[in-house]
Design an enzyme around this catalytic site. Structure first.
Site, PDB file in Angstrom:
ATOM      1  N   ASP A  92       0.871  -1.177   0.000  1.00 33.55           N
ATOM      2  CA  ASP A  92       0.000   0.000   0.000  1.00 33.55           C
ATOM      3  C   ASP A  92       0.912   1.233   0.000  1.00 33.55           C
ATOM      4  O   ASP A  92       2.115   1.130   0.260  1.00 33.55           O
ATOM      5  CB  ASP A  92      -0.910  -0.060   1.237  1.00 33.55           C
ATOM      6  N   ALA A 195     -11.624   2.861   0.148  1.00 33.60           N
ATOM      7  CA  ALA A 195     -12.359   3.594   1.186  1.00 33.60           C
ATOM      8  C   ALA A 195     -13.622   2.876   1.643  1.00 33.60           C
ATOM      9  O   ALA A 195     -14.616   3.502   2.003  1.00 33.60           O
ATOM     10  CB  ALA A 195     -12.684   5.012   0.731  1.00 33.60           C
TER      11      ALA A 195
END
Ligand SMILES: [Zn+2]
Length: 498
Positions: A92, A195
């Protein structure tokens, strides 16, 4: 066609596939679960991940980059040696830190190069993880920034490292769709629905389902989709049915730290358990009481191991269900164990027409397990098929006996509705249904009758039903004659008895 991903089996929106990760020279079977590894806080040694079935993990390149010592070691040894893991490694970028703390001191170009330099197999640009429920203007603005970053990411030379193209758009399904279409048009490789963590933390599985369904409408069918932050096994079946191929679990470690024990039905507190409802090595070799008495670190590690076992077991069950064609039966079983997964399943069924497209035309069995089954893609598909059939003359649609006085005798079965007798042995009309059908099942059947009558205005219809509820009969148009087999004798169209 994206050559990094091959689909082997499909059911509803779910698929079993192969994700080819060239830099690691590894092929990962999907759906795959990526345990999250925080290089500063190792709960279970990544060298042991293959004991659980992990072929790929995810770690955070931003955390590594910010720690000079760790960054130097990562550059020198490479991530695989640093973590002791020889499977595929995804990294990430710090986007999560961006969403938590509002700023980070790197950018897409720099962090992608860093991920490449430390030996990541799948890297991530710095996208903007827009939280749920923000106003539309902000969601659209931030999506534009994410899209610029994806376009920038395309220009960075990262060799054969695959690159994620996150799909944002907050709680606006049309923005998710637009984001999916834009991401798919780049030459990036893997498509995380971003998200979703704030929604999943609040168990808003219906919003997650709408976000994923939106993203999927924009993405091509051959796009591998990652549900970023999905680590609770109670929602794996649902998420796979929605079309997600990759998941990552920080939950296994975070929950263990708080003495929380994952199950496919939800989360238990270790303090409340008298028995372990699980057959993993941890749960068969220990009692909850023994684990409670252990020192903190040992207890945390055992709980984390159980959490990994239960997660990978569920993933294997989901993969088998995709191959068997009974994924929706599994989703339905999970949905009825928790109201939030039920919300998620109902949101999936709101998109049944979308998911019908990838659902196989034939499977072994259809089990009608609850009122939700009446909204499955197969029921919709049958209703669509009624438009293409050719009933002629006066047609009896009967749940019970036939009658020679009619030009044609068709059968009727809830939840599907009418069908020619020749289709009786064809999926999904072979469905196992309860003797006590619910109102939703009869209503779906009545909608089938209405569809048939609406599509074929030249034919006449008589529906002979076994005392359907009035709510269901309301869907049958007046031009269809109805006859209750529970009360009336079945006669010919002119009232003749034989
Ligand atoms: Zn266990």
């Amino acid at each position: 066609m994206r050559d990094v991903f091959e689909i082997r089996a499909q059911d509803a929106g779910g698929r079993v596939g192969d994700l080819h990760v060239p830099r690691a020279d590894v092929t990962v079977e999907t759906p795959a679960l990526l345990p999250v590894v925080n290089p500063n806080v190792i709960t279970v040694d990544p060298a042991r991940f293959d004991e659980f079935g992990a072929e790929i993990l995810i770690t955070n390149s931003y955390i590594i980059k910010r720690d000079d010592d760790l960054a130097a070691r990562a550059r020198e040894e490479g991530l695989h040696d640093l973590l002791g893991f020889d499977g595929a490694i995804m990294t990430d970028s710090g986007s999560f830190q961006l969403s938590e703390y509002g700023e980070i001191d790197t950018d897409t170009e720099e962090i992608l190069r860093f991920q490449h330099d430390i030996g990541s197999d799948i890297g991530t640009p710095v996208d903007i993880p827009t939280p749920p429920d923000v106003d539309r203007e902000r969601a659209a603005d931030e999506l534009r920034t994410t899209q610029e970053r994806l376009e920038l990411a395309e220009t960075v030379d990262v060799g054969d490292m695959l690159v994620n193209a996150p799909v944002q758009g907050s709680t606006y399904p049309d923005l998710r769709e637009e984001a999916g279409a834009h991401a798919y048009a780049t030459d990036l490789d893997v498509f995380p629905v971003g998200a979703a963590v704030p929604m999943m933390n609040d168990y808003r599985y219906d919003d997650v389902a709408r976000a994923v369904a939106g993203a999927k409408r924009g993405l091509g069918a051959d796009a591998p989709v990652h549900l970023f932050g999905a680590g609770h096994p109670m929602m794996f079946a649902l998420a796979v049915a929605l079309g997600c191929d990759l998941f990552d679990s920080a939950a296994y470690a975070l929950y263990a730290r708080d003495d929380r024990y994952l199950t496919v039905h939800g989360t238990e507190q270790l303090a409340d358990l008298h028995h372990f409802p699980c057959a993993c090595p941890i749960c068969t070799e220990h009692t909850p009481e023994e684990v409670r008495r252990m020192p903190d670190a040992a207890r945390e590690e055992l709980l984390a191991e159980h959490n990994l076992h239960v997660s990978f077991t569920e993933l294997r069950r989901v993969k088998q269900a995709v191959r068997d064609g009974d994924l929706l039966e599994l989703v339905e079983a999970r949905a009825h164990a928790h109201p939030r997964t039920l919300d998620g399943y109902r949101a999936l069924l709101d998109h049944a027409a979308q998911y019908e497209a990838s659902d196989p035309a034939s499977k072994d069995a259809f089990f009608y397990a609850s009122a939700e089954s009446a909204r499955r893609p197969e029921v919709l598909r049958h209703r669509e098929r009624l438009a293409r059939l050719s009933p002629e003359g006066h047609v009896l649609l009967s749940e019970g006996p036939r009658h020679d006085g009619y030009d044609e005798c068709w059968r009727v079965k809830a939840p599907f509705g009418p069908y020619p007798a020749a289709l009786s042995e064809v999926y999904p009309l072979t469905a196992e249904t309860p003797s006590n059908m619910d109102r939703e099942g009869y209503e779906a059947a009545a909608k089938g009758v209405a569809r048939l009558a609406g599509e074929h205005p030249d034919a006449d219809f008589t529906l002979a039903h076994e005392s359907w509820p009035a709510d269901a009969l309301d869907y049958v148009p007046p031009r269809v004659e109805t006859l209750d087999l529970g009360e009336d004798r079945l006669t010919g169209p002119d009232g003749d008895e034989t």
